[in-house]
Design an enzyme around this catalytic site. Sequence first.
Site, PDB file in Angstrom:
ATOM      1  N   TYR A 124       0.803  -1.226   0.000  1.00  0.00           N
ATOM      2  CA  TYR A 124       0.000   0.000   0.000  1.00  0.00           C
ATOM      3  C   TYR A 124       0.832   1.271   0.000  1.00  0.00           C
ATOM      4  O   TYR A 124       0.285   2.372  -0.003  1.00  0.00           O
ATOM      5  CB  TYR A 124      -0.952   0.000   1.199  1.00  0.00           C
ATOM      6  CG  TYR A 124      -2.086  -0.962   0.984  1.00  0.00           C
ATOM      7  CD1 TYR A 124      -1.845  -2.330   0.945  1.00  0.00           C
ATOM      8  CD2 TYR A 124      -3.384  -0.513   0.785  1.00  0.00           C
ATOM      9  CE1 TYR A 124      -2.870  -3.219   0.720  1.00  0.00           C
ATOM     10  CE2 TYR A 124      -4.407  -1.406   0.561  1.00  0.00           C
ATOM     11  CZ  TYR A 124      -4.143  -2.754   0.523  1.00  0.00           C
ATOM     12  OH  TYR A 124      -5.154  -3.644   0.295  1.00  0.00           O
ATOM     13  N   LYS A 189       2.829 -15.041   4.925  1.00  0.00           N
ATOM     14  CA  LYS A 189       3.142 -15.956   3.827  1.00  0.00           C
ATOM     15  C   LYS A 189       4.665 -16.102   3.779  1.00  0.00           C
ATOM     16  O   LYS A 189       5.298 -15.960   2.723  1.00  0.00           O
ATOM     17  CB  LYS A 189       2.559 -15.379   2.514  1.00  0.00           C
ATOM     18  CG  LYS A 189       2.616 -16.316   1.325  1.00  0.00           C
ATOM     19  CD  LYS A 189       1.604 -17.441   1.383  1.00  0.00           C
ATOM     20  CE  LYS A 189       1.822 -18.409   0.243  1.00  0.00           C
ATOM     21  NZ  LYS A 189       1.001 -19.627   0.377  1.00  0.00           N
ATOM     22  N   ASP A 222      -3.224 -18.269   3.380  1.00  0.00           N
ATOM     23  CA  ASP A 222      -4.193 -19.078   2.621  1.00  0.00           C
ATOM     24  C   ASP A 222      -4.880 -20.082   3.531  1.00  0.00           C
ATOM     25  O   ASP A 222      -6.095 -20.284   3.467  1.00  0.00           O
ATOM     26  CB  ASP A 222      -3.521 -19.759   1.412  1.00  0.00           C
ATOM     27  CG  ASP A 222      -2.102 -20.226   1.672  1.00  0.00           C
ATOM     28  OD1 ASP A 222      -1.549 -19.859   2.719  1.00  0.00           O
ATOM     29  OD2 ASP A 222      -1.540 -20.953   0.843  1.00  0.00           O
ATOM     30  N   ASP A 246      -6.354  -6.282   4.761  1.00  0.00           N
ATOM     31  CA  ASP A 246      -7.451  -5.718   3.978  1.00  0.00           C
ATOM     32  C   ASP A 246      -8.365  -6.841   3.487  1.00  0.00           C
ATOM     33  O   ASP A 246      -9.585  -6.808   3.651  1.00  0.00           O
ATOM     34  CB  ASP A 246      -6.851  -4.947   2.794  1.00  0.00           C
ATOM     35  CG  ASP A 246      -7.848  -4.030   2.118  1.00  0.00           C
ATOM     36  OD1 ASP A 246      -8.986  -3.924   2.616  1.00  0.00           O
ATOM     37  OD2 ASP A 246      -7.500  -3.418   1.093  1.00  0.00           O
TER      38      ASP A 246
END
Length: 358
Positions: A124, A189, A222, A246
């Site tokens: 971002y 991740k 995930d 988000d």
Amino acid sequence: MAYTITLIPGDGIGPDVTEATVRVLEATGVEFHWDLAFAGDRAQDIYGTPLPNYLFDSVRKNKLALKGPITTPVGSGFRSVNVALRKELDLYVCLRPCKSYPGAPSIYKDADIVVVRENTEDLYMGIEFRGVEAARLVRFIEDESGDRVKPDSNFSIKAISASASRRIVRYAFDYARKNGRRKVTAVHKANILKYTDGLFLSTAAEVARHYPDIEFETTIVDSMCMQLVRAPQRHDILVLPNLYGDIVSELCAGLIGGLGLAPGANIGDDIAVFEPTHGSAPKYTGQNKVNPMAMMLSGVMMLRYIGETEAADRVESAIAKVIAEGKSVTYDMKADRNDPTAVGTSQVADEVIKKMKE
Ligand code: NAD
């Protein structure tokens, strides 16, 4: 004592949900002085910029703002007015609680998750390259690492720092302590993004050592999405870098019945801006149609933040009663979205106020 709050009605559905929320907050008997300020499309029309100085002066002075969603005007030079606002005020925490209320349109009955999203960095930051600069980066990557990148690539840079990771994870643990929560899960991740998410993860583990009273867990993003859909009640506080935060917070909003029920806050060291998770839904502008509960629950968060706990409890339990009764609710709370018995935004406020007085 009267509280002076910067009030940003916002764009699209913003003014409708803001008006409904202000009426409910005023019905608590807590005294507010609203310092009206515009941002987004509305400010662009009036001042020629979506983020006028007056807005920043007001929020910096009052330290508190209640904000409706805003639209980023096309051609204003801003990628996102919201991101720019959070960055300028260093509102590094995005706090998004997602709680099941009986009667809400959801198959899950006992979710009570708090998403703590890092708000200042990650993808971002808007550091992107294309054209000549991207071509230079392609050559640089090949020279430095020997990796081959397709010559027609563009780049978005994901920056994660130890300092920003540390302060967001600390916030999550402090929040857990203050609110009697048991567990913080760091979502990442790092199996793929070893340097960025790896840093977030190792920093989180380091911070967790200072909070032995709170359980600490780590989960790959995930896998977290799958777990949330299967059994949201197993999760408590999630702390995530900006992008995953988000995405996962909207997923959590879906678990509890949709964006109309998902409140939020952007918090810095001494400033807090309370706003729903949803955007300005321009197609419903001025229709008195959408659900004001996400904004009202953001108001409840604000009341708790300033220590008006009893007023917060009263508003929240009135909202819960309206949801449970299922009569005076907007279209998104009905099984059939075209249900003709759905009421409008301002009728929901009337009913919440009525329940508060009962
Ligand atoms: P959105 O959240 O505005 O709307 C998506 C859909 O969700 C709507 O069409 C509507 O069906 C539903 N919805 C949203 N709020 C609802 C409510 N209160 N009650 C019932 N249904 C509701 O998302 P979008 O369409 O992707 O974005 C529209 C604009 O909002 C964009 O300009 C975007 O940049 C902006 N935005 C602003 C903020 C913010 O100010 N914090 C956040 C997200 C998006």
